[in-house]
Write an enzyme that holds these catalytic residues in place. Structure first.
Site, PDB file in Angstrom:
ATOM      1  N   GLU A  84      -2.903 -58.139 156.212  1.00 20.09           N
ATOM      2  CA  GLU A  84      -3.621 -57.027 155.567  1.00 20.09           C
ATOM      3  C   GLU A  84      -3.445 -55.766 156.412  1.00 20.09           C
ATOM      4  O   GLU A  84      -4.407 -55.151 156.879  1.00 20.09           O
ATOM      5  CB  GLU A  84      -5.112 -57.365 155.397  1.00 20.09           C
ATOM      6  CG  GLU A  84      -5.389 -58.445 154.367  1.00 20.09           C
ATOM      7  CD  GLU A  84      -5.188 -57.956 152.928  1.00 20.09           C
ATOM      8  OE1 GLU A  84      -5.186 -56.737 152.693  1.00 20.09           O
ATOM      9  OE2 GLU A  84      -5.019 -58.822 152.050  1.00 20.09           O
ATOM     10  N   GLY A 136      -5.367 -59.658 146.737  1.00 21.41           N
ATOM     11  CA  GLY A 136      -6.730 -59.763 147.243  1.00 21.41           C
ATOM     12  C   GLY A 136      -6.778 -60.741 148.395  1.00 21.41           C
ATOM     13  O   GLY A 136      -5.748 -61.244 148.849  1.00 21.41           O
ATOM     14  N   GLY A 153      -1.538 -49.029 147.508  1.00 21.14           N
ATOM     15  CA  GLY A 153      -2.076 -49.286 148.845  1.00 21.14           C
ATOM     16  C   GLY A 153      -0.949 -49.821 149.706  1.00 21.14           C
ATOM     17  O   GLY A 153       0.225 -49.531 149.439  1.00 21.14           O
ATOM     18  N   GLU A 194      -3.453 -47.335 154.993  1.00 26.83           N
ATOM     19  CA  GLU A 194      -2.975 -47.142 153.624  1.00 26.83           C
ATOM     20  C   GLU A 194      -3.470 -45.840 153.000  1.00 26.83           C
ATOM     21  O   GLU A 194      -2.972 -45.430 151.962  1.00 26.83           O
ATOM     22  CB  GLU A 194      -3.302 -48.349 152.728  1.00 26.83           C
ATOM     23  CG  GLU A 194      -4.736 -48.516 152.328  1.00 26.83           C
ATOM     24  CD  GLU A 194      -4.892 -49.626 151.279  1.00 26.83           C
ATOM     25  OE1 GLU A 194      -4.156 -50.623 151.363  1.00 26.83           O
ATOM     26  OE2 GLU A 194      -5.736 -49.482 150.389  1.00 26.83           O
ATOM     27  N   CYS A 209      -8.071 -45.860 157.050  1.00 24.30           N
ATOM     28  CA  CYS A 209      -7.143 -46.990 157.066  1.00 24.30           C
ATOM     29  C   CYS A 209      -5.712 -46.478 156.905  1.00 24.30           C
ATOM     30  O   CYS A 209      -5.465 -45.445 156.281  1.00 24.30           O
ATOM     31  CB  CYS A 209      -7.461 -47.960 155.931  1.00 24.30           C
ATOM     32  SG  CYS A 209      -9.025 -48.819 156.160  1.00 24.30           S
ATOM     33  N   CYS A 234     -11.737 -45.323 152.331  1.00 30.38           N
ATOM     34  CA  CYS A 234     -10.790 -46.294 151.762  1.00 30.38           C
ATOM     35  C   CYS A 234     -11.523 -47.196 150.773  1.00 30.38           C
ATOM     36  O   CYS A 234     -12.743 -47.341 150.859  1.00 30.38           O
ATOM     37  CB  CYS A 234     -10.193 -47.115 152.914  1.00 30.38           C
ATOM     38  SG  CYS A 234      -9.007 -48.357 152.390  1.00 30.38           S
ATOM     39  N   CYS A 274     -11.773 -50.203 150.883  1.00 33.49           N
ATOM     40  CA  CYS A 274     -12.399 -51.310 151.605  1.00 33.49           C
ATOM     41  C   CYS A 274     -13.761 -50.913 152.180  1.00 33.49           C
ATOM     42  O   CYS A 274     -14.460 -51.742 152.757  1.00 33.49           O
ATOM     43  CB  CYS A 274     -11.491 -51.817 152.717  1.00 33.49           C
ATOM     44  SG  CYS A 274     -11.409 -50.713 154.137  1.00 33.49           S
ATOM     45  N   ASN A 333      -1.786 -64.971 148.348  1.00 39.36           N
ATOM     46  CA  ASN A 333      -1.828 -63.522 148.235  1.00 39.36           C
ATOM     47  C   ASN A 333      -0.476 -63.005 147.710  1.00 39.36           C
ATOM     48  O   ASN A 333       0.570 -63.532 148.065  1.00 39.36           O
ATOM     49  CB  ASN A 333      -2.134 -62.950 149.630  1.00 39.36           C
ATOM     50  CG  ASN A 333      -1.972 -61.455 149.683  1.00 39.36           C
ATOM     51  OD1 ASN A 333      -0.898 -60.968 150.022  1.00 39.36           O
ATOM     52  ND2 ASN A 333      -2.994 -60.734 149.331  1.00 39.36           N
ATOM     53  N   ASP A 334      -0.502 -61.963 146.895  1.00 42.42           N
ATOM     54  CA  ASP A 334       0.751 -61.503 146.274  1.00 42.42           C
ATOM     55  C   ASP A 334       1.748 -60.961 147.303  1.00 42.42           C
ATOM     56  O   ASP A 334       2.954 -61.174 147.180  1.00 42.42           O
ATOM     57  CB  ASP A 334       0.463 -60.467 145.176  1.00 42.42           C
ATOM     58  CG  ASP A 334      -0.212 -59.214 145.697  1.00 42.42           C
ATOM     59  OD1 ASP A 334      -0.812 -59.257 146.795  1.00 42.42           O
ATOM     60  OD2 ASP A 334      -0.155 -58.186 145.002  1.00 42.42           O
TER      61      ASP A 334
END
Ligand SMILES: [Zn+2]
Length: 293
Positions: A138, A50, A117, A160, A158, A151, A153, A88-89
């Site tokens: 991102e 996130g 994603g 992804e 996008c 998407c 978002c 962030n991961d």
């Protein structure tokens, strides 16, 4: 996950992610207590999918059931009584691949994780980058077609939507509707049941129609990588996520499209295309490295 001083993984626990910010903090706290009971002198780092601000606040997480901002760093400090590194991961995964994995020793690296994603992170000039607010990398939400499919978002088209595992499944369904994936559909039973893995397996087995879908997917991957190259000029891309399991299938078409789409590709040194070597544990290992400072 516990990473030892020699950077090997010495222990791990897995929990399903619960719904809600407080429940997530409680679950993390439980895991840390559990692992601390059997390991001395642990430092703690947390990677979260996130928008994570630099001060450790999770602002938005479309893929987690979190509806409002969560101050992860403060919440965990209150629960654990110690400082915790939060990031962030995908940024954590970038740190792991850069320090220990595919990009060891490379100063300008872009990591792109093509999973459900697209996640990402970047190292430039030998330093892990966060951007001004913590949100750098991102890449998945770069718009490549403003009239494309919606998407998570809230926008359309996008990157992804096309270049992720879900994107491969979408391209496969489009091909199937047009009768360009008959043998694969015959095996899955229906177009709706088609998954990216079905196309991948068929392509690996030599199915020409599936190979054509993989080629269309590779073009979308390359479109994003070319855009990133024009902005960042990396020495290396590290591609992670599901496709890293079959690099021999994806590397040739991605490299071919990349070469075709990059301007002046005949005169400029091209970034190396590498595949992630840390697997699905990259983000957790990177969070541990972050915690160790
Ligand atoms: Zn998006």
């Amino acid at each position: 996950m516990v990473v030892g001083d020699d950077r090997s993984i010495v222990d791990e626990r897995r929990r399903p992610t619960p719904a809600g910010g407080v429940a997530i903090l409680d679950a993390i706290t439980e895991v840390v207590h559990d692992l601390s009971a059997s390991h001395d002198d642990v430092t703690v780092g947390v990677g979260i999918a996130g928008l994570v601000e630099r001060r450790g606040v999770l602002l938005a997480a479309p893929n987690l059931a979190v509806t409002e901002a969560v101050d992860v760093r403060r919440g965990l400090k209150q629960r654990l009584g110690r400082d915790v590194a939060v990031d962030n991961d995908a940024t954590c995964a970038t740190l792991a691949e850069w320090r220990l994995g595919a990009a060891t020793g490379v100063d300008d690296v872009v990591l792109v994780t093509l999973g459900t994603g697209i996640g990402g992170g970047l190292v430039t000039g030998g330093a892990l980058q966060h951007g001004a607010h913590g949100f750098a990398g991102e890449f998945g939400h770069m718009v490549v077609d403003p009239d494309g499919p919606p998407c998570v978002c809230g926008r359309r088209g996008c990157w992804e939507r096309y270049a992720s595992g879900a994107g491969l499944a979408m391209l496969a369904r489009h091909a199937a509707v047009e009768g360009r994936l008959d043998d694969v559909v015959a095996r899955t039973g229906s177009i709706d049941a088609l998954r990216g893995e079905d196309v991948r397996d068929a392509a690996v087995a030599g199915d020409e129609q599936a190979i054509a879908v993989v080629d269309a997917f590779a073009r979308w991957v390359a479109i994003g990588l070319v855009n990133l190259t024009n902005v960042l000029d990396p020495a290396m891309f590290v591609l992670g996520g599901g496709l890293a399991a079959t690099p021999d299938l994806y590397e040739p078409p991605i490299a071919r499209w990349f070469d075709a789409l990059l301007y002046s590709s005949e005169v400029r040194p091209a970034p190396r295309l590498a595949f992630a070597t840390m697997g699905e544990q990259a983000a957790a290992v990177g969070a541990a490295l972050l915690g160790a400072g």
